[in-house]
Design an enzyme around this catalytic site. Structure first.
Site, short mmCIF file in Angstrom:
data_model
loop_
_atom_site.label_atom_id
_atom_site.label_comp_id
_atom_site.label_asym_id
_atom_site.label_seq_id
_atom_site.Cartn_x
_atom_site.Cartn_y
_atom_site.Cartn_z
CB CYS A 73 41.11 40.03 57.54
SG CYS A 73 39.53 40.35 58.33
CB CYS A 184 35.66 43.70 52.92
SG CYS A 184 35.39 41.95 53.25
N1 DGL Z 1 37.67 39.53 54.67
C1 DGL Z 1 37.43 40.28 55.85
C2 DGL Z 1 37.79 41.74 55.67
O1 DGL Z 1 38.65 42.07 54.89
C3 DGL Z 1 36.17 40.14 56.65
C4 DGL Z 1 35.08 39.22 56.36
C5 DGL Z 1 34.25 38.86 57.57
O2 DGL Z 1 33.29 39.58 57.91
O3 DGL Z 1 34.59 37.85 58.18
O4 DGL Z 1 37.29 42.59 56.34
#
Ligand code: DGL
Length: 268
Positions: A73, A184
């Protein structure tokens, strides 16, 4: 004995990283953890998020005893990597926007960065751009809506029109970008759609680089030829994440699926 890798995200986004790791290192045991009780991360204040990420990851490491943790993430990595590395005794691999990769291949010109509003505004992101993309003009677009659309897509809903309309406005109003960084982990789940709609743009993410990094840190023994087990945990006790379950079960059988109890740790 097989190594276990814990792959963590707020929602289904980290599955884009899990997929790359599985492809390169099929023998590893992969344990996927999603903090669906606190999803989405990308619109939350930094101090609350940092505390939450540390509590969830420390709780999971205590229970699951992995050999390595991937913070799959960008929103979490750009804020919590130093704290996690300080507090955990296992290697922690983070995912940060692939700005260096895009800038190296763009050789100047315009590149885009698509990420959550939190990642877009982080000093960490400013530093990446200054350090690696000073020869390019970087256009940033922060979107939590796209995160939600990726979650919908993984539930099997048709989101094509909504995705195209949402990003299309930004792409059309920006000088021609040769590369767009998917900063993301939810967004690479939409890459086939993005590539079909905008074939001239190179959609760049960190997934392959992360899998290679894991390979360096956890070399697999030559006699280990059997596929590793898959596991699933989540934090909203009464909300079994069906999209993640479906995705994992297409890769192999899920050996263990259970909610995780998140403890509060005290630290300064
Ligand atoms: N998948 C996450 C990232 O790479 C974030 C998603 C969220 O906002 O929870 O930033």
């Amino acid at each position: 004995m097989k190594h276990t890798v814990l792959i963590f995200d707020s929602g289904v986004g980290g599955l884009s990283i899990l997929q790359e790791v599985r492809q390169l290192l099929p023998n590893l045991k992969l344990s996927y953890l999603m903090d669906n009780a606190a999803f989405p991360y990308g619109i939350q204040p930094d101090d609350i998020l940092l505390r939450r990420i540390v509590n969830v990851c420390r709780s999971a490491v205590e229970v699951l005893q992995p050999d390595l943790l991937i913070i799959a993430c960008n929103t979490a990595s750009t804020i919590a990597l130093p704290a996690l590395r300080e507090q955990l005794a296992i290697p922690v691999v983070g995912v940060v926007p692939a700005i260096k990769l895009a800038a190296n291949s763009a050789h100047g010109g315009h590149i885009g960065l698509l990420a959550t509003p939190a990642t877009i505004n982080r000093t960490y992101t400013d530093d990446l751009i200054t350090q690696f993309a000073s020869g390019c003009t970087v256009h940033r677009f922060g979107s939590s809506e796209l995160v939600l659309l990726a979650e919908e897509f993984m539930l099997g809903h048709d989101v094509d029109r909504a995705v195209i309309d949402h990003i299309g406005k930004w792409i059309d109003s920006t000088p021609t970008m040769t590369h767009i960084v998917l900063g993301c982990t939810h967004f690479p789940l939409l890459t086939p759609l993005l590539q079909t709609q905008w074939p001239k743009i190179q959609w760049t993410d960190s997934g392959t680089a992360i899998a290679r990094r894991v390979k360096q840190l956890l070399p697999v023994t030559a006699d280990d030829t059997q596929s590793g087990d898959l596991q699933l945990s989540w934090t909203a006790a009464n909300q079994m994440p069906s999209a993640a379950e479906n995705f994992l079960s297409q890769m192999g059988s899920i050996a263990h699926a259970a909610p995780l109890l998140v403890k509060e740790f005290s630290y300064t």
